[in-house]
Design a protein around this motif. Sequence first.
Motif, PDB file in Angstrom:
ATOM      1  N   HIS A   6      -1.712  10.923  -5.858  1.00 21.01           N
ATOM      2  CA  HIS A   6      -1.530  10.079  -4.764  1.00 21.01           C
ATOM      3  C   HIS A   6      -1.598  10.879  -3.526  1.00 21.01           C
ATOM      4  O   HIS A   6      -1.821  10.392  -2.449  1.00 21.01           O
ATOM      5  N   GLU A  45      -5.735  -0.995  -6.097  1.00 19.80           N
ATOM      6  CA  GLU A  45      -5.732  -0.079  -7.142  1.00 19.80           C
ATOM      7  C   GLU A  45      -4.239  -0.025  -7.593  1.00 19.80           C
ATOM      8  O   GLU A  45      -3.475   0.207  -6.676  1.00 19.80           O
ATOM      9  N   ASN A  46      -4.166  -0.265  -8.774  1.00 17.58           N
ATOM     10  CA  ASN A  46      -2.656  -0.462  -9.422  1.00 17.58           C
ATOM     11  C   ASN A  46      -2.466   0.531 -10.442  1.00 17.58           C
ATOM     12  O   ASN A  46      -3.107   0.433 -11.660  1.00 17.58           O
ATOM     13  N   ARG A  47      -1.466   1.554 -10.358  1.00 18.14           N
ATOM     14  CA  ARG A  47      -1.309   2.677 -11.323  1.00 18.14           C
ATOM     15  C   ARG A  47       0.149   2.142 -11.605  1.00 18.14           C
ATOM     16  O   ARG A  47       1.027   2.539 -10.614  1.00 18.14           O
ATOM     17  N   TRP A 107       2.385   5.031  -9.828  1.00 14.90           N
ATOM     18  CA  TRP A 107       2.720   4.627  -8.319  1.00 14.90           C
ATOM     19  C   TRP A 107       3.638   3.792  -7.899  1.00 14.90           C
ATOM     20  O   TRP A 107       4.059   3.640  -6.755  1.00 14.90           O
ATOM     21  N   ASP A 108       4.329   3.232  -8.913  1.00 15.33           N
ATOM     22  CA  ASP A 108       5.195   2.289  -8.474  1.00 15.33           C
ATOM     23  C   ASP A 108       6.867   2.796  -8.507  1.00 15.33           C
ATOM     24  O   ASP A 108       7.745   1.989  -8.339  1.00 15.33           O
ATOM     25  N   THR A 129       7.238   3.550  -2.137  1.00 17.96           N
ATOM     26  CA  THR A 129       6.542   4.183  -3.431  1.00 17.96           C
ATOM     27  C   THR A 129       5.235   4.517  -2.949  1.00 17.96           C
ATOM     28  O   THR A 129       4.761   4.346  -1.740  1.00 17.96           O
ATOM     29  N   THR A 149       2.337   3.453  -3.883  1.00 17.16           N
ATOM     30  CA  THR A 149       1.504   2.407  -3.563  1.00 17.16           C
ATOM     31  C   THR A 149       1.695   2.097  -2.227  1.00 17.16           C
ATOM     32  O   THR A 149       0.557   1.896  -1.539  1.00 17.16           O
ATOM     33  N   ASP A 150       2.783   1.975  -1.632  1.00 16.99           N
ATOM     34  CA  ASP A 150       2.978   1.707  -0.044  1.00 16.99           C
ATOM     35  C   ASP A 150       2.174   2.695   0.653  1.00 16.99           C
ATOM     36  O   ASP A 150       1.828   2.468   1.644  1.00 16.99           O
ATOM     37  N   ARG A 165      -1.607   2.149   0.376  1.00 13.60           N
ATOM     38  CA  ARG A 165      -2.147   1.068   1.044  1.00 13.60           C
ATOM     39  C   ARG A 165      -1.914   1.190   2.719  1.00 13.60           C
ATOM     40  O   ARG A 165      -2.908   0.700   3.195  1.00 13.60           O
TER      41      ARG A 165
END
Length: 540
Positions: free
Chosen positions: A421, A449-451, A454-455, A463, A465-466, A469
């Motif tokens: 990431h 995209e969700n992995r 990444w959470d 995270t 993901t944050d 995005r």
Amino acid sequence: MDDPILLTDEQMQEFLVTGYLVFRPKVPEGLHDRIYKQLNQIIDDEPNPGNNILPRVPEMRHILNSPEVRGALISVLGEDYLEHPHRFCHPVWPVHEPLSPEATREKVYRNSHQDGYTPLGHPRQHYSRYARVMYYPQDSPVEVGPTHVIPGTQYNKGLTDEDKARLIPLSGPAGTVSLTHFDVGHAAGVNQRPNFRHMIKFLYLRASKPKAPSWDSLSTDWKRPTQVSVPYDLELVWTHGWDWLCGKQDRYETWQSTHSVADAKIGDLIDGLDPTSDIEKRLESIQLLAAAGPRATEGTASLVSLLDTEHQTVRAAAIYALGAIGEAAVGPLIQHLREVGTREDKKDIPDGWSEGAISMEDAANALSAIGEPAIPALRKLLLESDGWAGINAAFALGEMDDVAAPAVPDLVRCLSESKSHRKIRTMLDTLGSIRKDVPVEAISAMFFENRPEWDEDVHRWWTPTDGIRTHAAMNLARLGPDSAPVEADLLRALDDPCGHASSFAMNALQRIGSSEGLAAVMAYLMSQRWDASVDGVRQF
């Protein structure tokens, strides 16, 4: 809204040298006092509003929208600059007991730092891509503890004891504003008065590369500022940044047209790099090697050995001397990146990736300064490495702006294939800087995209993901109208749980400017509206 008051050539040159400017915008009478009183009440009775400080004290918009502040931001970041959603009020409480001058200096010394980026981390950049506005609503003599700045440290990878000894207080009357390069070293002062000292920080970023001077320019010829408050001559670095800001194709145009080494022997200049020589002698030799350009190829190995060294000025000069040598330096620099990458990938991940700042390898900055001749090797390294070397390759390509457009297919491919990431965030920024031939769908795909990996919480509940995005939305905002094909994705991103991502999505929609998008932005803003007259006592 009044026309912006743009900076002059000399002010821009001073900014490139020192990393900061100080001025006082003209605003309605009594404004600073009203803001100061509101901030006192907030700090006394409420948690710090953080990013919500502007809607909590909305009169500060008069500061940010003043002709002086807008003009300074346009001058440094271009007309299409973006406001970052991160803002913060930094109060300094009075000390309990008066401190001696020695204890005061020591405390400010310990406070010295270079800021980190939020959410999660971001690379430091020599070019003027990020700027910070610091506003002081109260009179701020040195006894109140104004911010202290360390001129010229925006090119540093850290702050040395020598740097910290040069702290200068940014004192001034109520309403003083300082505009700084994001990476310049600074420190909070010590408040020895009985009242709060407030400093409110706002961040801004560049959307597109400079094509021409965006300030009130009378000449694109470099002229050394009359007031230079830095200890060493880094004119090679300053003129490189000047040529970039002026939109010149050749970022070494000024340096190589104003410095001649026709009579100099390259071997003698290389000898001048000896670590036993004083700093001034080494800097002179480095910068003359840069003036020699490709003729100085035999000095490549010696210059590479100076990268990432302790003395910040020497390493900064070596970066741009290697850039001036050009194509002959590409191979050694790529090899250096590979070796460092192998070593760094075995270590723990640096803290700077967690709401901080990452200093990329000096070799990456040198490769970006070389420009087009370095692109094939950087593309290869980008595809080879999903670790530190690949991240640096992505960064170097981004610092070239649209010159690196041939690398877009590789960057897009790596967006979907990379497991890092950190590399993905770096590549998103690179695509935003390149702009040319960028398929915006590849960027907006990162919203969805969700992995699982990444959470995990990285820092303060941020995270990966944050971060991804946010970088996706930010770079779509930088691309502005070119992001129109993914307007539907941006509309969905308004509901992103990360406020940074939704804020940048709103900005992107505003810049696209469609009737549907603007209506959605207005609806979003109306739902986000904050009644600043409501507080912990009065709730309606």
